[in-house]
Design a protein around this motif. Sequence first.
Motif, PDB file in Angstrom:
ATOM      1  N   ALA A 192     120.785  33.975 119.061  1.00 39.08           N
ATOM      2  CA  ALA A 192     120.515  35.294 118.633  1.00 39.08           C
ATOM      3  C   ALA A 192     120.405  35.504 116.760  1.00 39.08           C
ATOM      4  O   ALA A 192     119.641  36.037 116.255  1.00 39.08           O
ATOM      5  N   PHE A 193     121.591  34.329 116.383  1.00 37.14           N
ATOM      6  CA  PHE A 193     121.624  34.156 115.108  1.00 37.14           C
ATOM      7  C   PHE A 193     122.013  32.846 114.789  1.00 37.14           C
ATOM      8  O   PHE A 193     122.820  32.237 115.563  1.00 37.14           O
ATOM      9  N   PRO A 194     121.270  31.964 113.888  1.00 41.38           N
ATOM     10  CA  PRO A 194     121.344  30.722 113.667  1.00 41.38           C
ATOM     11  C   PRO A 194     122.678  30.331 113.027  1.00 41.38           C
ATOM     12  O   PRO A 194     123.203  31.043 112.329  1.00 41.38           O
ATOM     13  N   CYS A 195     123.113  29.213 113.317  1.00 37.71           N
ATOM     14  CA  CYS A 195     124.114  28.627 112.452  1.00 37.71           C
ATOM     15  C   CYS A 195     123.810  28.286 111.098  1.00 37.71           C
ATOM     16  O   CYS A 195     122.712  27.509 111.055  1.00 37.71           O
ATOM     17  N   VAL A 196     124.309  28.626 110.017  1.00 37.77           N
ATOM     18  CA  VAL A 196     124.075  28.480 108.893  1.00 37.77           C
ATOM     19  C   VAL A 196     124.906  27.285 108.112  1.00 37.77           C
ATOM     20  O   VAL A 196     126.194  26.974 108.258  1.00 37.77           O
ATOM     21  N   ARG A 197     124.112  25.948 108.139  1.00 37.13           N
ATOM     22  CA  ARG A 197     124.686  24.813 107.943  1.00 37.13           C
ATOM     23  C   ARG A 197     124.492  24.343 106.222  1.00 37.13           C
ATOM     24  O   ARG A 197     123.425  24.727 105.752  1.00 37.13           O
ATOM     25  N   VAL A 198     125.774  23.876 105.551  1.00 39.18           N
ATOM     26  CA  VAL A 198     125.530  23.742 104.254  1.00 39.18           C
ATOM     27  C   VAL A 198     126.314  22.427 104.111  1.00 39.18           C
ATOM     28  O   VAL A 198     127.850  22.136 104.062  1.00 39.18           O
ATOM     29  N   HIS A 199     125.401  21.293 104.207  1.00 41.13           N
ATOM     30  CA  HIS A 199     126.071  19.873 104.046  1.00 41.13           C
ATOM     31  C   HIS A 199     126.195  19.556 102.783  1.00 41.13           C
ATOM     32  O   HIS A 199     125.339  18.976 102.069  1.00 41.13           O
ATOM     33  N   ALA A 200     127.502  19.739 102.015  1.00 41.52           N
ATOM     34  CA  ALA A 200     127.737  19.563 100.728  1.00 41.52           C
ATOM     35  C   ALA A 200     127.901  18.283 100.393  1.00 41.52           C
ATOM     36  O   ALA A 200     128.278  17.358 101.151  1.00 41.52           O
ATOM     37  N   PRO A 201     127.845  17.880  98.992  1.00 38.92           N
ATOM     38  CA  PRO A 201     127.976  16.617  98.527  1.00 38.92           C
ATOM     39  C   PRO A 201     129.516  16.361  98.569  1.00 38.92           C
ATOM     40  O   PRO A 201     130.536  17.099  98.584  1.00 38.92           O
ATOM     41  N   GLY A 202     129.647  14.868  99.206  1.00 38.43           N
ATOM     42  CA  GLY A 202     131.053  14.541  99.740  1.00 38.43           C
ATOM     43  C   GLY A 202     131.631  14.701 101.078  1.00 38.43           C
ATOM     44  O   GLY A 202     132.747  14.473 101.358  1.00 38.43           O
ATOM     45  N   GLU A 203     130.795  15.687 101.619  1.00 37.96           N
ATOM     46  CA  GLU A 203     131.117  16.202 102.953  1.00 37.96           C
ATOM     47  C   GLU A 203     130.578  15.370 104.105  1.00 37.96           C
ATOM     48  O   GLU A 203     129.370  14.982 104.093  1.00 37.96           O
ATOM     49  N   ILE A 204     131.378  15.511 105.153  1.00 29.51           N
ATOM     50  CA  ILE A 204     131.060  15.016 106.798  1.00 29.51           C
ATOM     51  C   ILE A 204     131.121  16.051 107.346  1.00 29.51           C
ATOM     52  O   ILE A 204     132.250  16.575 107.726  1.00 29.51           O
ATOM     53  N   THR A 205     129.955  16.725 108.064  1.00 32.38           N
ATOM     54  CA  THR A 205     130.044  18.148 108.725  1.00 32.38           C
ATOM     55  C   THR A 205     130.030  17.919 110.075  1.00 32.38           C
ATOM     56  O   THR A 205     130.939  18.551 111.002  1.00 32.38           O
ATOM     57  N   LEU A 206     129.604  16.767 110.831  1.00 31.46           N
ATOM     58  CA  LEU A 206     129.491  16.782 112.113  1.00 31.46           C
ATOM     59  C   LEU A 206     129.796  15.143 112.746  1.00 31.46           C
ATOM     60  O   LEU A 206     128.971  14.244 112.262  1.00 31.46           O
ATOM     61  N   GLY A 207     130.661  14.911 113.625  1.00 34.19           N
ATOM     62  CA  GLY A 207     130.727  13.699 114.106  1.00 34.19           C
ATOM     63  C   GLY A 207     129.729  13.668 115.071  1.00 34.19           C
ATOM     64  O   GLY A 207     128.982  14.507 115.769  1.00 34.19           O
ATOM     65  N   PRO A 208     129.736  12.362 115.780  1.00 31.42           N
ATOM     66  CA  PRO A 208     128.493  12.110 116.870  1.00 31.42           C
ATOM     67  C   PRO A 208     129.050  12.872 118.014  1.00 31.42           C
ATOM     68  O   PRO A 208     129.966  12.866 118.535  1.00 31.42           O
TER      69      PRO A 208
END
Length: 224
Positions: A82-98
């Motif tokens: 109903a509402f999307p996830c807002v992803r901000v993959h910033a410099p230096g960041e690891i947001t999601l593992g496998p």
Amino acid sequence: RVLRYDAARHALDGALRRALGLPEGLDLARAGARDEASKRDLLAPLRDRWRDVARVYDAWMAAVVLPALWPGPAPERVRYQAFPCVRVHAPGEITLGPHADAAYGHAASTINVSCLLSRAAGTSALVYETAAGREDWRQFEGDRGDALVWPGGTCAHFTTENTTGAARWSLDARVVPDAATSAYDAGPYFSVAAREGGAWRRVSPDADCVDPRVGLPFDRAAES
């Protein structure tokens, strides 16, 4: 596969900028955040201004994503986030593992959609496999007007450390094409859409809130 759509007609990035109070001409790639606390502050205005973004997103889902997924025979009804996830993959960041989303309680039949709001290239791009267990890793590189759809319920995906110096912004959502059930069916996580007269439209009522499981800035931590 990658869907390419008219980003001026479906101005998801503009709707998000307005909701966040960011300058209209700002390149979102330059609006990253140093850490989770600053990212939470950056996205906080969305907690009160999500409805305008939701309207643009609903129209995009009905006009772009669902027709692309089912150009011919279609399910009677489908559920979509109903509402999307807002992803901000910033410099230096690891947001999601496998991971594959079924490991987090989503239906195995889930189709993932990642819609770019800024450029993604190199280490800022999402990495995914095209079939479960194939490990034929691809990078989703592109820009606004590009959206990736893939069977993320069972196909692994992840991000690496972003060393590009620019943030990758995307709106990420899930579509469930069948009657498969999951814990996410409870609450306002999903909307329901149907194809009527050749056009898709949302047939579920307007939501009065965003499900906390969408994540920042709607998660439970924001309420404490």
